[in-house]
Design a protein around this motif. Structure first.
Motif, mmCIF file in Angstrom:
data_model
loop_
_atom_site.group_PDB
_atom_site.id
_atom_site.type_symbol
_atom_site.label_atom_id
_atom_site.label_comp_id
_atom_site.label_asym_id
_atom_site.label_seq_id
_atom_site.Cartn_x
_atom_site.Cartn_y
_atom_site.Cartn_z
ATOM 1 N N VAL A 180 41.712 44.891 40.610
ATOM 2 C CA VAL A 180 42.572 46.083 40.599
ATOM 3 C C VAL A 180 43.705 45.875 39.592
ATOM 4 O O VAL A 180 44.536 44.981 39.764
ATOM 5 N N ARG A 232 47.149 46.990 37.544
ATOM 6 C CA ARG A 232 48.344 47.801 37.764
ATOM 7 C C ARG A 232 48.763 48.443 36.460
ATOM 8 O O ARG A 232 48.471 47.934 35.392
ATOM 9 N N ARG A 269 46.989 52.591 40.091
ATOM 10 C CA ARG A 269 46.145 51.407 39.902
ATOM 11 C C ARG A 269 44.872 51.864 39.216
ATOM 12 O O ARG A 269 44.536 53.042 39.246
ATOM 13 N N VAL A 324 40.634 50.667 38.695
ATOM 14 C CA VAL A 324 39.535 49.721 38.870
ATOM 15 C C VAL A 324 38.548 49.943 37.729
ATOM 16 O O VAL A 324 38.219 51.086 37.396
ATOM 17 N N CYS A 334 34.680 49.478 41.099
ATOM 18 C CA CYS A 334 34.514 50.953 41.077
ATOM 19 C C CYS A 334 33.601 51.378 42.234
ATOM 20 O O CYS A 334 33.909 52.323 42.971
ATOM 21 N N VAL A 376 35.408 51.209 45.639
ATOM 22 C CA VAL A 376 36.373 52.288 45.921
ATOM 23 C C VAL A 376 35.636 53.598 46.202
ATOM 24 O O VAL A 376 35.979 54.329 47.132
ATOM 25 N N LEU A 380 47.972 48.265 48.936
ATOM 26 C CA LEU A 380 48.229 49.591 48.355
ATOM 27 C C LEU A 380 48.828 50.475 49.444
ATOM 28 O O LEU A 380 48.281 50.550 50.550
ATOM 29 N N THR A 408 48.621 55.977 47.383
ATOM 30 C CA THR A 408 48.535 55.376 46.043
ATOM 31 C C THR A 408 47.264 55.889 45.363
ATOM 32 O O THR A 408 46.199 55.934 45.973
ATOM 33 N N VAL A 450 44.227 55.680 42.649
ATOM 34 C CA VAL A 450 43.423 54.655 41.969
ATOM 35 C C VAL A 450 42.486 55.360 40.990
ATOM 36 O O VAL A 450 41.673 56.202 41.385
#
Ligand code: HEM
Length: 459
Positions: free
Chosen positions: A77, A79, A85, A87, A93, A96, A364, A368, A370
């Motif tokens: 991950v 930043r 965030r 990926v 990927c 998530v 997280l 948040t 992503v």
């Protein structure tokens, strides 16, 4: 992620209306400020901000490589100073996309993006859209139907749309795709330059999706223009002009589908709108949901496939494998898969944590954002050997994430594959001497990647 514009503010929340020019001015200044902030971060080297800005956006693959490397050091991950965030590896990927602790909305069901934020796909935080601010009253979140819904609404609507893409229907659409491609190639000059996008890559999927939705009297250039405007909005509104164009396009699309609903109610057929009208009458979905779903099918159905054909034709030439396809047009299906891995039409999507979560060893906070870099996953050396080489002869190319994964896996994946295959196969058969001639003009976009124009000739 996308935005809908409106000229009328909600009278319950809106302050006394500002003259249009003042609202435009405020909106314009806000967009410029957002863009400048994002650009400053990009110049300072922030990889996520770079994905949104020129010149880095033109070739995002080196940035994806940086993000994969950055992620390696922190559990996959990466930043960004934008607060979001990202990926970038195939594994992260996939994780998530399949993780039910993430959704496409915020935890409380609100839409995540500030519509005035051009870099909003990068900021990823909760919306700071203020409905009482006349500068933002011009714009409100666009209704993306399935793409902007979490369960249970997503599950209900997806179930209603699914029968449209049943395998038995695909055979019928293949016939349409072949007939349309034949007609379009008849019209493309055999002895001079032409634009592959307007000659084939755009009108083919527009014809197929219009048949699927049984839209009469299709105005291809108008549809293509709507697609460009709405597709560009996936990155956020770019300018006041774009905001107005988006407002007109969405109003036109709503009017088109509202009219179609009435026609199908009076005279039902076998098409998807007729099926949805049936569900409407049974109370399984609302009119607004129906119109948004039809709009999504239309836009998702051609903007992406246009890019697929354009990106494939370009990749075949830059990699020197066009002649392989000419020698064996049966290679077209493999070319489609390799293009989806190597240079996919949809580069990224986003998810939001629905609770405080642990991801790749990082904590997280709820809401948040992503970024899920689908295109980066296709270049991950851990998933694909020699990933930067375009090779339609490679094995296992179907492990790409070009159609996403989990609950939002692309409903039109089989249709898109079929259209891409038909277009490339027939192009190689009918225009074997095809080669670039003129400019490859890319879209001004981050989420969607492909040509706006691609000059070629085939004599
Ligand atoms: C090469 C062409 C295409 C590509 C690369 C593509 C890619 C994608 C991706 C990445 C998503 C999921 C986004 C996310 O996870 O947030 C998606 C969803 C979707 N696509 Fe496609 N698509 C293509 C063609 C089509 C076609 C031809 C249709 C048919 C009309 C279609 C209809 C949809 C729909 C309805 C969804 C929403 C699914 C859901 O949210 O449950 N797509 N597509």
């Amino acid at each position: 992620m996308t935005t809908r514009t409106t000229d009328e503010a909600d009278p319950r929340t809106a302050p006394s209306p500002l003259p249009r020019w003042r609202a435009d001015l405020r909106l314009g200044s806000r967009i410029v400020a957002m863009r400048a902030g994002g650009l400053a971060l990009a110049v300072r080297g922030d990889p996520v901000a770079r994905l949104m800005h020129r010149p880095w956006r033109l070739d995002p693959y080196p940035t994806y490589a940086r993000l994969r490397a950055a992620g390696e050091a922190s559990g996959g991950v990466a930043r960004s100073r934008t607060g979001i965030r990202a990926v970038a590896t195939h594994e992260a990927c996939t994780a998530v996309l399949r993780d039910r602790r993430f959704g496409v909305r915020l935890a409380d069901g609100r839409m995540p993006f500030d519509p005035t934020d051009d870099a909003s796909t990068a900021s990823g935080g909760p919306s700071n859209h203020d409905p009482t601010d006349p500068g933002t009253a011009l714009i409100e979140p666009i209704d993306l139907s399935l793409l902007g819904l979490d369960a249970p609404d997503h599950t209900r609507l997806r179930r209603l749309a699914q029968p449209t893409f049943a395998p038995k229907r695909l055979a019928q659409y293949r016939e349409t795709a072949r007939a349309v491609t034949g007609r379009l190639l008849d019209g493309a000059p055999a002895d001079g330059p032409f634009d592959l996008v307007s000659a084939l890559a755009a009108p083919l999927p527009i014809s197929v999706i219009s048949e699927l939705l049984a839209i009469p009297d299709v105005d291809t250039p108008r549809f293509a223009a709507w697609g460009r405007v709405v597709g560009a909005a996936l990155d956020g509104v770019r300018s006041v002009r774009h905001a107005h164009a988006l407002s007109r396009a969405t109003a036109d699309l709503r009017a088109l589908f509202a009219d179609l609903v009435e026609r199908r109610r009076a005279d039902p057929g076998e098409d998807v709108i007729s099926q949805l009208v049936h569900a409407l009458d049974e109370g399984t979905l609302t009119l607004d949901e129906l119109v948004s779903l039809a709009q999504l099918l239309l836009i998702a159905g051609f903007e992406t496939t246009t890019n697929l054909v354009g990106n494939a034709a370009r990749a075949l030439h830059t990699s020197g494998t066009w002649d392989d396809l000419v020698a064996d047009p049966g290679l077209a299906a493999a070319v489609v898969e390799e293009t989806l891995r190597w240079d996919p039409p949809v580069q990224l999507t986003a998810r939001f944590a629905h609770s405080d979560v642990e991801l790749g060893g990082q904590r997280l906070r709820r809401d948040t954002g992503v970024l899920v870099l689908l295109a980066s996953a296709g270049r991950d050396p851990a998933a694909h050997p020699d990933p930067d080489r375009f090779d339609p002869h490679r094995e296992q190319a179907t492990t790409h994430l070009a159609f996403s994964g989990g609950a939002h896996y692309c409903l039109g994946a089989a249709l898109a594959r079929m259209e891409g295959e038909v277009a490339l196969e027939m192009l190689a058969e009918r225009r074997p001497r095809l080669r670039p001639a003129g400019r490859f003009v890319p879209r001004v976009a981050t989420v969607l990647r492909g040509p706006r124009r691609f000059g070629v000739r085939a004599d």
